[in-house]
Design an enzyme around this catalytic site. Structure first.
Site, mmCIF file in Angstrom:
data_model
loop_
_atom_site.group_PDB
_atom_site.id
_atom_site.type_symbol
_atom_site.label_atom_id
_atom_site.label_comp_id
_atom_site.label_asym_id
_atom_site.label_seq_id
_atom_site.Cartn_x
_atom_site.Cartn_y
_atom_site.Cartn_z
ATOM 1 N N HIS A 55 50.060 36.519 62.010
ATOM 2 C CA HIS A 55 50.168 35.512 60.942
ATOM 3 C C HIS A 55 49.788 34.111 61.432
ATOM 4 C CE1 HIS A 55 52.118 38.819 58.881
ATOM 5 N NE2 HIS A 55 51.981 38.142 57.768
ATOM 6 N N CYS B 274 31.482 35.928 56.420
ATOM 7 C CA CYS B 274 32.473 35.678 57.484
ATOM 8 C C CYS B 274 32.522 34.212 57.898
ATOM 9 C CB CYS B 274 32.196 36.569 58.694
ATOM 10 S SG CYS B 274 32.250 38.297 58.244
ATOM 11 N N GLU C 50 38.767 45.599 63.754
ATOM 12 C CA GLU C 50 38.853 44.437 62.864
ATOM 13 C C GLU C 50 38.930 44.883 61.409
ATOM 14 O OE1 GLU C 50 37.042 40.318 63.655
ATOM 15 O OE2 GLU C 50 35.627 41.314 62.338
HETATM 16 N N1 LIG Z 1 29.959 42.081 66.364
HETATM 17 C C1 LIG Z 1 30.686 41.488 65.379
HETATM 18 N N2 LIG Z 1 30.216 41.416 64.129
HETATM 19 C C2 LIG Z 1 30.950 40.855 63.164
HETATM 20 C C3 LIG Z 1 32.222 40.339 63.445
HETATM 21 C C4 LIG Z 1 32.694 40.412 64.784
HETATM 22 O O1 LIG Z 1 33.805 39.956 65.103
HETATM 23 N N3 LIG Z 1 31.918 41.002 65.716
HETATM 24 N N4 LIG Z 1 32.984 39.824 62.455
HETATM 25 C C5 LIG Z 1 32.601 39.822 61.193
HETATM 26 C C6 LIG Z 1 33.555 39.367 60.125
HETATM 27 O O2 LIG Z 1 34.563 38.574 60.664
HETATM 28 C C7 LIG Z 1 34.313 40.523 59.422
HETATM 29 O O3 LIG Z 1 34.654 41.527 60.336
HETATM 30 C C8 LIG Z 1 33.569 41.085 58.251
HETATM 31 O O4 LIG Z 1 32.614 42.020 58.638
HETATM 32 P P1 LIG Z 1 31.894 42.951 57.591
HETATM 33 O O5 LIG Z 1 30.942 43.826 58.268
HETATM 34 O O6 LIG Z 1 31.366 42.105 56.522
HETATM 35 O O7 LIG Z 1 33.140 43.826 57.124
HETATM 36 P P2 LIG Z 1 33.533 44.271 55.676
HETATM 37 O O8 LIG Z 1 34.222 45.589 55.860
HETATM 38 O O9 LIG Z 1 34.328 43.245 54.985
HETATM 39 O O10 LIG Z 1 32.162 44.419 54.963
HETATM 40 P P3 LIG Z 1 31.657 45.348 53.795
HETATM 41 O O11 LIG Z 1 31.116 44.397 52.804
HETATM 42 O O12 LIG Z 1 32.827 46.138 53.296
HETATM 43 O O13 LIG Z 1 30.630 46.186 54.441
HETATM 44 C C9 LIG Z 1 31.255 40.228 60.808
HETATM 45 N N5 LIG Z 1 30.479 40.803 61.901
HETATM 46 ZN ZN LIG Z 2 36.481 38.593 59.923
#
Ligand SMILES: Nc1nc2c(c(=O)[nH]1)N=C([C@H](O)[C@H](O)COP(=O)(O)OP(=O)(O)OP(=O)(O)O)CN2
Ligand SMILES: [Zn+2]
Length: 117
Positions: free
Chosen positions: A70, A26, A107
């Site tokens: 966007h 991220c 998200e």
């Molecule tokens: N408490 C929070 N944790 C995280 C946030 C947030 O905003 N608040 N944001 C992120 C990243 O921006 C994004 O959401 C990616 O998170 P992730 O868990 O990696 O999500 P994915 O679905 O892409 O991951 P997988 O690899 O599919 O599990 C991270 N944490």
């Molecule tokens: Zn993100």
């Protein structure tokens, strides 16, 4: 007797963000299709509603969706984690006088945050 009810409307918007402090992927510039749920609570008026679904829609679209969709969220919100984006949405709607009692922001399909006034 006046009864109270909560009214929820859902929205979605696409936006990019970057969390440079994040130890994982991220930290890189990436995007999400955010799902937003806005809940307003109040007395059920003599017309039988708390707030018109249409008025909720126009306020959220005008004040938030049109401004965030966007875009790069880092341009308008410092450190735009889901928590901080949700708080920005809550503060904006409360300032507009909407009786918002809950913001839920998805998200990803599996991850959401919830904030309250
Ligand atoms: N408490 C929070 N944790 C995280 C946030 C947030 O905003 N608040 N944001 C992120 C990243 O921006 C994004 O959401 C990616 O998170 P992730 O868990 O990696 O999500 P994915 O679905 O892409 O991951 P997988 O690899 O599919 O599990 C991270 N944490
Ligand atoms: Zn993100």
């Amino acid at each position: 007797m006046t009864r109270t009810a909560s009214v929820t409307r859902s929205f979605s918007f696409d936006a990019a963000h970057q969390l440079p402090w994040h130890p994982g992927k991220c930290a890189r510039l990436h995007g999400h299709t955010y799902r937003l749920e806005v809940t307003a609570t109040g007395p059920v008026g003599t017309n039988g509603i708390v707030i018109d679904f249409a008025d909720l829609k126009s306020a959220v679209e005008r004040d938030l969706i049109d401004r965030l969709d966007h875009t790069l969220l880092n341009d308008s919100i410092d450190n735009p984690t889901a928590e901080r984006v949700a708080l920005h949405i809550l503060d904006t709607l409360v300032q507009r006088g909407l009786p918002v009692t809950r913001i839920r922001l998805w998200e990803t399909p599996d991850c959401c945050v919830e904030v309250h006034p």
